[in-house]
Design an enzyme around this catalytic site. Structure first.
Site, mmCIF file in Angstrom:
data_model
loop_
_atom_site.group_PDB
_atom_site.id
_atom_site.type_symbol
_atom_site.label_atom_id
_atom_site.label_comp_id
_atom_site.label_asym_id
_atom_site.label_seq_id
_atom_site.Cartn_x
_atom_site.Cartn_y
_atom_site.Cartn_z
ATOM 1 N N ASP A 278 -9.528 -46.397 -114.472
ATOM 2 C CA ASP A 278 -9.522 -47.836 -114.295
ATOM 3 C C ASP A 278 -8.872 -48.146 -112.942
ATOM 4 O OD1 ASP A 278 -9.066 -50.497 -116.743
ATOM 5 O OD2 ASP A 278 -9.705 -50.558 -114.650
ATOM 6 N N GLU B 186 -7.860 -60.162 -119.202
ATOM 7 C CA GLU B 186 -6.910 -59.074 -119.370
ATOM 8 C C GLU B 186 -5.561 -59.556 -119.880
ATOM 9 O OE1 GLU B 186 -8.866 -56.751 -115.550
ATOM 10 O OE2 GLU B 186 -7.134 -55.856 -116.510
#
Ligand code: GLC
Length: 630
Positions: free
Chosen positions: A326, A522
């Protein structure tokens, strides 16, 4: 049309020294030319003169690549961090990505502008010594959501409510076409997370709490993006975030978040039962890549966990695609230096590093790691093999540039029709005392209000044009108010929109409140309250106190605490984050019928969290609940 070059000869190439890149390449060209002349008679006729060394297969490329070029292929850089586009050629970078909002000039940009940007980056990759094309990556997670004018679909939680795998595949097939219209062949989707605590800011990126629901939809999404097999018209899918990103414990969040990027404190039995099945489905469906989660499992960062990545994902599941980190996820490892973090991640099984900035440092870390014995060369060769296999399967060597026939289709009416159907099927009716369906005949007045009633940005949620999403007309779409006007045009129904000015003097027969959460993405969306919001509550009360029939439509990325709101209304609809086509909502209100089922358990109060089917708790509404009164 750029054809894959036939192999002239295997030239020994000097160790990469980027500083002398240009000098090296000219000597090499001279050598290739000389060699070509000498051996031309031995070679089959080539479609065209070899413009560069080139390579025609994974094995051929691997045999010709220097260690530094192999490291370059394992390195992914965000477009915002490409300081000099010539570096793409010099270092032979494997991938460039756009993060959320990473358009040609910051957030937004038209499909044509994106295609021009991507093709420009690609042109530099083709100038590298071996001319290995880039694979460009982007988060197309509910349509091609970074691109202005693209169709945005309901976020995954709404698609989970449809339980309709065929529709999910159709949605991602449309997304595939719009992504190809910008020259991109890789999306960081589908998120196949299994959100177990609704306080998580990424709950809406999951299809739901039940792996038996998530798995089939994950496989369908992969099929939609990639097609029956990888080819030039495929977009490589990414199953993410491996693993148990949705299973973290509240309060263990990292990076300053409450639960996001936290620690999944669960047994391997639970990990395998709840969080692994969607990956089994995605891998069996041929997913071309997997992205690793920022989160930890029992205190060990996923980005450094060889048991998870190599033993389970690549070993047990037989995953043959490539694994990408990521964004800056490698830097979260606890190793002393970045070089050690890179070695740790690569040795754990990560094949491509989403740096996303220091690409020279990353390449050096890999090269030095191999030269010092910290990273086995075999591991690097395996990683590069996986990456190149994907690039050849996507036929990028022969078709590196945008197919502009797709560009013209971005945002088309046909694509929007698919999104409208997705909206229809995503809505979940939680209460109805006869308020619905609304009649299209007769003469009556509808008043609408609430902060989301005419706010496209709120209707889209996060990951929409910008990373965190926005407010107002951020792209092309239809708000609820606009949809209602369309639906009632030519009827005897009068409509009025009071927006958030709900305390004014107005009367109507029917009131519709549309409100809920403002956009987030997020960990910025992590919530310790799941509060409905005092503004929403007072606006809903105002409207319902002035009408006979009152309907609430909630735009949210997850369940909120609504127990005290239900008595106020005749009907309550969970609208999730519907995307650009709100006509799907009015279609259902006027009688096309509700079919959505809850993809998550709905809590009575935030103190119920985490609450999931089978855990012995009693939710306000259970997983699978949804009225279908008409
Ligand atoms: C993010 C997300 C991931 C996304 C990536 C690239 O931080 O965790 O889902 O694909 O960065 O934008």
């Amino acid at each position: 049309m750029r054809h894959v070059l036939s192999t002239p000869i295997d030239l020994p190439t000097p160790a990469a020294s980027p500083a002398s890149g240009r000098v090296r390449r000219s000597l090499l060209t001279l050598a290739v030319t000389a060699a070509t002349v000498l051996t031309a008679s031995l070679l089959p006729p080539t479609p065209q003169a070899a413009a560069a060394a080139g390579c025609i297969s994974t094995a051929d490329c691997l045999a010709k690549m220097t260690l530094a070029e192999k490291a370059g292929q394992m390195t992914q850089v965000a477009n915002s961090y490409v300081s000099n586009k010539n570096d793409i050629a010099t270092y032979g970078l494997g991938s460039v990505l756009s993060g959320g909002g990473g358009g040609p000039n910051g957030a937004g940009g038209t499909a044509t502008q994106w295609a021009d940007m991507v093709d420009d980056y690609q042109s530099y990759a083709l100038k590298s010594r071996l001319g290995i094309p880039l694979i460009y990556g982007v988060d197309a997670v509910h349509g091609h959501n970074n691109v202005q004018g693209a169709v945005l679909f309901p976020h995954h939680i709404g698609m989970g409510a449809t339980r309709d795998a065929a529709l999910v595949q159709q949605v991602e097939d449309v997304t595939r076409q719009e992504v190809l219209g910008t020259g991109i062949h890789w999306t960081f989707a589908p998120c196949v997370c299994v959100p177990r605590d609704d306080r998580w800011g990424r709950t809406y990126e999951g299809y739901g709490e039940d792996p038996s629901v998530v798995g089939p939809l994950a496989q369908a999404a992969v099929a939609g993006f990639q097609g029956p097999s990888l080819g030039t018209n495929s977009v490589l899918a990414t199953a993410k975030h491996f693993i148990a990103d949705g299973g973290t414990t509240f309060g263990t969040g990292s990076s300053g978040y409450l639960i996001d990027q936290g620690d999944a404190r669960i047994s391997e039995t639970e990990l395998r039962a709840v969080h692994l099945p969607p990956y089994t489905s995605a891998v069996n469906g041929g997913a071309g890549s997997v992205m690793i989660s920022y989160s930890s499992w029992n205190g060990v960062k996923d980005h450094g966990n060889a048991h998870l990545i190599t033993d389970i994902l690549k070993g047990e599941l037989g995953f043959k695609g490539f694994v990408v980190s990521d964004w800056a996820g490698v830097k979260q490892l606890s190793d002393a230096t970045y070089a050690d973090q890179v070695a740790h991640a690569v040795n754990a099984g990560i094949d491509m590093i989403m740096v996303p900035d220091d690409y020279v440092g990353t390449i050096n870390a890999i090269v030095n790691g191999v030269n010092s014995g910290k990273i086995p060369l075999a591991r690097v060769n395996d990683a590069v093999t996986r990456i190149l296999n994907a690039k050849f399967a996507l036929d990028l060597f022969n078709h590196p540039y945008t197919d502009r026939t797709y560009t013209a289709q971005v945002g088309s009416a046909a694509h929007r029709a698919v999104a409208r159907q997705a909206v229809r099927e995503s809505l979940v009716l939680l209460k109805n005392n006869g308020a619905l369906p609304l009649s299209k005949t007769g003469t009556y007045k509808i008043v609408v209000g609430g902060k989301s009633v005419d706010n496209l940005g709120y209707q889209l949620g996060g990951w929409s044009i910008s990373w965190q999403g926005g407010s107002g007309a951020t792209t092309t779409g239809t708000t609820f108010w606009q949809a209602l006007q369309q639906a009632t045009a030519g009827t005897g129904i009068t409509v009025q929109n009071v927006g958030t000015r709900t305390k004014g003097p107005y009367t109507a027969d029917v009131g519709i409140w549309v409100g809920g959460e403002t956009p987030y993405a997020e960990g910025k969306g992590d919530s310790s309250t799941l509060a409905f919001g005092s503004d929403n509550s007072s606006q809903l009360s105002d409207i319902c106190s002035r009408v006979t029939v009152c309907i609430a439509i909630l735009y949210s990325g997850r369940p909120l605490v609504i127990k005290d709101q239900l008595p106020k209304v005749g009907a309550f609809v969970a609208g999730w984050l519907p995307g650009t086509e709100a006509q799907g909502i009015t279609d259902v209100l006027f009688g096309s019928g509700f079919i959505g089922k809850l993809p998550v358990s709905w809590p009575n109060a935030v103190t119920d969290e985490p609450i999931n089917s089978g855990d012995g708790k009693t939710p306000l509404f259970p997983l699978g609940y949804g009225l279908t009164p008409y």
